[in-house]
Write a protein that holds these residues in place. Structure first.
Motif, PDB file in Angstrom:
ATOM      1  N   PRO A  53       0.813  -1.229   0.000  1.00 59.60           N
ATOM      2  CA  PRO A  53       0.000   0.000   0.000  1.00 59.60           C
ATOM      3  C   PRO A  53       0.844   1.276   0.000  1.00 59.60           C
ATOM      4  O   PRO A  53       0.346   2.341  -0.367  1.00 59.60           O
ATOM      5  N   ALA A  54       2.108   1.176   0.357  1.00 61.28           N
ATOM      6  CA  ALA A  54       2.972   2.355   0.358  1.00 61.28           C
ATOM      7  C   ALA A  54       3.461   2.696  -1.049  1.00 61.28           C
ATOM      8  O   ALA A  54       4.040   3.749  -1.258  1.00 61.28           O
ATOM      9  N   LYS A  55       3.194   1.809  -2.002  1.00 57.93           N
ATOM     10  CA  LYS A  55       3.640   2.032  -3.374  1.00 57.93           C
ATOM     11  C   LYS A  55       2.446   2.319  -4.270  1.00 57.93           C
ATOM     12  O   LYS A  55       1.328   1.909  -3.994  1.00 57.93           O
ATOM     13  N   THR A  56       2.734   2.999  -5.373  1.00 54.75           N
ATOM     14  CA  THR A  56       1.686   3.278  -6.355  1.00 54.75           C
ATOM     15  C   THR A  56       1.411   1.983  -7.135  1.00 54.75           C
ATOM     16  O   THR A  56       2.218   1.044  -7.103  1.00 54.75           O
ATOM     17  N   PRO A  57       0.285   1.948  -7.843  1.00 54.45           N
ATOM     18  CA  PRO A  57       0.014   0.765  -8.669  1.00 54.45           C
ATOM     19  C   PRO A  57       1.135   0.486  -9.676  1.00 54.45           C
ATOM     20  O   PRO A  57       1.517  -0.664  -9.892  1.00 54.45           O
ATOM     21  N   VAL A  58       1.700   1.539 -10.266  1.00 53.41           N
ATOM     22  CA  VAL A  58       2.778   1.362 -11.231  1.00 53.41           C
ATOM     23  C   VAL A  58       4.023   0.792 -10.537  1.00 53.41           C
ATOM     24  O   VAL A  58       4.701  -0.097 -11.080  1.00 53.41           O
ATOM     25  N   GLU A  59       4.322   1.268  -9.332  1.00 55.06           N
ATOM     26  CA  GLU A  59       5.473   0.739  -8.589  1.00 55.06           C
ATOM     27  C   GLU A  59       5.266  -0.732  -8.228  1.00 55.06           C
ATOM     28  O   GLU A  59       6.195  -1.543  -8.334  1.00 55.06           O
ATOM     29  N   ASN A  60       4.057  -1.076  -7.810  1.00 59.43           N
ATOM     30  CA  ASN A  60       3.750  -2.479  -7.523  1.00 59.43           C
ATOM     31  C   ASN A  60       3.901  -3.327  -8.782  1.00 59.43           C
ATOM     32  O   ASN A  60       4.502  -4.403  -8.746  1.00 59.43           O
ATOM     33  N   MET A  61       3.376  -2.835  -9.899  1.00 59.36           N
ATOM     34  CA  MET A  61       3.470  -3.567 -11.160  1.00 59.36           C
ATOM     35  C   MET A  61       4.934  -3.736 -11.575  1.00 59.36           C
ATOM     36  O   MET A  61       5.356  -4.829 -11.953  1.00 59.36           O
ATOM     37  N   THR A  62       5.698  -2.665 -11.460  1.00 60.37           N
ATOM     38  CA  THR A  62       7.113  -2.712 -11.825  1.00 60.37           C
ATOM     39  C   THR A  62       7.847  -3.733 -10.975  1.00 60.37           C
ATOM     40  O   THR A  62       8.669  -4.512 -11.485  1.00 60.37           O
TER      41      THR A  62
END
Length: 79
Positions: free
Chosen positions: A11-20
């Protein structure tokens, strides 16, 4: 951690960061599988080579044992 379709998300990361992060982990796993497959082939070849020598040694006479010893010595010296 939140989940999306069974995939835990930070949850501390953006969706793009999670995807990356997950794409990075997938690439890393793919590279690891390639290394494992190569190593598995190498080990299988080594086992085959060793078992072939083992069968030969069981049937060998003294002269053949000397020849085998010389062959193995030279192959280990080559690396």
């Amino acid at each position: 951690m939140a989940c999306f379709g069974g995939v835990p998300l930070d949850p501390a990361k953006t969706p793009v960061e999670n995807m990356t992060r997950y794409f990075h982990l997938a690439r890393k796993a793919k590279r690891a599988m390639e290394i494992v497959r190569k190593r598995k082939r190498e080990v299988a070849e080594s086992v085959y080579y060793s078992s072939r020598w083992k069968r030969s040694l069981r049937r060998a006479d003294a002269d053949e044992l000397i020849a085998v010893r010389q062959e193995l010595s030279s192959s280990y010296a080559r690396g």
